[in-house]
Design a protein around this motif. Structure first.
Motif, PDB file in Angstrom:
ATOM      1  N   VAL A 280       0.852  -1.194   0.000  1.00  0.00           N
ATOM      2  CA  VAL A 280       0.000   0.000   0.000  1.00  0.00           C
ATOM      3  C   VAL A 280       0.890   1.247   0.000  1.00  0.00           C
ATOM      4  CG1 VAL A 280      -1.872   1.231   1.156  1.00  0.00           C
ATOM      5  CG2 VAL A 280      -1.798  -1.279   1.224  1.00  0.00           C
ATOM      6  N   SER A 281       1.245   1.681  -1.193  1.00  0.00           N
ATOM      7  CA  SER A 281       2.132   2.835  -1.347  1.00  0.00           C
ATOM      8  C   SER A 281       1.359   4.130  -1.095  1.00  0.00           C
ATOM      9  CB  SER A 281       2.736   2.833  -2.755  1.00  0.00           C
ATOM     10  OG  SER A 281       1.735   2.624  -3.726  1.00  0.00           O
ATOM     11  N   PRO A 282       2.042   5.182  -0.673  1.00  0.00           N
ATOM     12  CA  PRO A 282       1.353   6.437  -0.367  1.00  0.00           C
ATOM     13  C   PRO A 282       0.936   7.232  -1.602  1.00  0.00           C
ATOM     14  CG  PRO A 282       3.709   6.665   0.037  1.00  0.00           C
ATOM     15  CD  PRO A 282       3.473   5.230  -0.295  1.00  0.00           C
ATOM     16  N   ASP A 283       1.492   6.881  -2.767  1.00  0.00           N
ATOM     17  CA  ASP A 283       1.240   7.652  -3.984  1.00  0.00           C
ATOM     18  C   ASP A 283       0.651   6.771  -5.076  1.00  0.00           C
ATOM     19  OD1 ASP A 283       2.546  10.040  -2.919  1.00  0.00           O
ATOM     20  OD2 ASP A 283       4.425   8.939  -3.210  1.00  0.00           O
ATOM     21  N   CYS A 284       0.174   7.434  -6.120  1.00  0.00           N
ATOM     22  CA  CYS A 284      -0.428   6.750  -7.258  1.00  0.00           C
ATOM     23  C   CYS A 284       0.599   5.894  -8.008  1.00  0.00           C
ATOM     24  CB  CYS A 284      -1.022   7.797  -8.198  1.00  0.00           C
ATOM     25  SG  CYS A 284      -1.863   7.109  -9.635  1.00  0.00           S
ATOM     26  N   ASP A 285       0.131   4.832  -8.648  1.00  0.00           N
ATOM     27  CA  ASP A 285       0.999   3.972  -9.456  1.00  0.00           C
ATOM     28  C   ASP A 285       1.393   4.622 -10.781  1.00  0.00           C
ATOM     29  OD1 ASP A 285       0.879   2.035  -7.513  1.00  0.00           O
ATOM     30  OD2 ASP A 285      -0.679   0.858  -8.504  1.00  0.00           O
ATOM     31  N   CYS A 286       0.914   5.824 -11.046  1.00  0.00           N
ATOM     32  CA  CYS A 286       1.301   6.542 -12.263  1.00  0.00           C
ATOM     33  C   CYS A 286       2.694   7.148 -12.148  1.00  0.00           C
ATOM     34  CB  CYS A 286       0.293   7.648 -12.575  1.00  0.00           C
ATOM     35  SG  CYS A 286      -1.326   7.011 -13.066  1.00  0.00           S
ATOM     36  N   TRP A 287       3.251   7.189 -10.943  1.00  0.00           N
ATOM     37  CA  TRP A 287       4.612   7.689 -10.771  1.00  0.00           C
ATOM     38  C   TRP A 287       5.626   6.693 -11.327  1.00  0.00           C
ATOM     39  CZ3 TRP A 287       5.944  12.490  -9.603  1.00  0.00           C
ATOM     40  CH2 TRP A 287       5.026  13.315  -8.930  1.00  0.00           C
TER      41      TRP A 287
END
Length: 369
Positions: A280-287
């Motif tokens: 569960v990453s804090p940012d979007c997977d678009c990075w």
């Protein structure tokens, strides 16, 4: 509306069963055989990840989803719509190459890739809805024309929306490129004269003829005709008509929910959701990177209710302890991890989706080992 059933399998196995197999079992428990009929073309909506990102759902899970769909007579294909920003997935050629580089080959997943809004983001369908912001939304044609859909979501945070769950996966993910612009801002196109190359592509693409090349061969917008669809942003290959990101978190979430309503229109009883609460990453997977997971891996959810599965995922992350050495390290059990990390209340999208009749926030969590 009565509580929706959300099926849950934890990461830890008490019976020595693979999480891959258990994820497939969840789909069956959620009603796969009822949602998919013999011969149905089934859109498997996922996020292929950007180059350098590792947060997306691993292809081995998608192979299991594909296998289960085929077992009930469906004909699955993997899909997502092109991105608004100019990364690795802004057109179908780059998008498919990125997907292949991240492991989503036919040899691995056993299903073809079809980009929902086509080569350049223009293969979309205007779907009528009754929303607060829109009376119609533009959704990738392949998703609209599919008979059924299985939505595979990686649960994570998001810097603008606060939370990335199934609603965002469907709403933002299946909106075509111009639809993404409409979600991100109340759009008024502005031409950067120094970047304009007089190619005329925006003139050709504009659906209402609001753009022309002026005497100095620079695109000029007639704001009396323009209705803010965002097609010119998607059209310009030089970035002369810039993407706009000016909006509020609540408005963004409401627009995402309304696009989800469009993507799901006409598919009642034909859509299932599978959400992975892992990494569960804090940012979007678009990075182009993935920051450290803010909580321990929790498990997988499945449901036929898009609102309930998002609420359950949100609650499970809130109940988990924050991980040391991450952006969630000071957060204890019961604290809203997504709001703490992003500063945004990510539950607003669920409330708006519930008001639109897409589902219920009330759920019963059914654990499956």
């Amino acid at each position: 509306m009565s509580a929706a059933k959300v099926y849950f399998t934890p990461v830890r196995t008490a019976m020595k069963r693979s999480l891959v197999t258990r994820a497939g079992t969840l789909l069956e428990r959620a009603g796969l055989a009822d949602a998919v009929a013999e011969g149905d073309l089934v859109a498997v909506k996922l996020h292929f990840g950007e180059a350098g990102n590792t947060g997306f759902v691993h292809p081995v899970y998608l192979r299991e989803v594909v296998r289960r769909i085929k077992a009930v007579g469906g004909r699955p294909f993997l899909t997502d719509a092109n991105t608004l920003y100019r990364g690795e997935r802004a057109n179908a050629v780059d998008h498919i190459e990125c997907a292949l580089h991240n492991g989503f080959s036919y040899a691995t997943v056993e299903a073809p890739i079809i980009i929902a809004d086509g080569l350049d983001g223009r293969e979309a369908v205007d779907v009528p809805i009754e929303g607060k912001h829109f009376d119609s939304v533009r959704i990738g044609a392949a998703a609209v024309h599919a008979d059924a859909m299985v939505v595979v979501t990686h649960v994570k945070g998001h810097e603008a929306a606060g939370f990335g769950g199934a609603l965002k996966n469907v709403g933002m993910g299946l909106g075509c490129r111009s639809a993404k612009q409409r979600m991100h801002a109340d759009f008024r196109p502005e031409v950067e004269e120094s970047a304009c190359r007089s190619c005329g592509r925006c003139v050709t693409w504009c659906p209402v003829g609001a753009i022309a090349l002026g005497p100095d061969r620079v695109a000029v917008v007639d704001y009396g005709v323009c209705y803010g669809c965002g097609e010119c942003v998607a059209a310009c290959p030089y970035g002369a008509i810039a993407t706009q990101w000016k909006t509020t978190p609540d408005a963004l979430q409401e627009k995402i929910a309304e696009h989800a309503a469009g993507a799901l229109r006409g598919k009642r009883g034909k859509v299932l959701y599978l959400s992975f609460i892992t990494n569960v990453s804090p940012d979007c997977d678009c990075w182009h990177f993935s920051d450290a997971a803010i909580v321990p891996d929790i498990g997988v959810l499945a449901s036929d209710d898009i609102v309930a599965i998002d609420q359950a995922a949100y609650d499970l992350v809130s109940k988990a302890p924050g991980l040391s050495g991450t952006r969630g390290e000071s957060l204890g059990t019961g604290e809203d991890k997504f709001a703490a990390v992003s500063g945004v209340d990510g539950t607003h999208v669920m409330r708006h989706a519930e008001a639109l009749g897409l589902g219920t926030r009330a759920y019963e969590l059914v654990t499956v080992q």
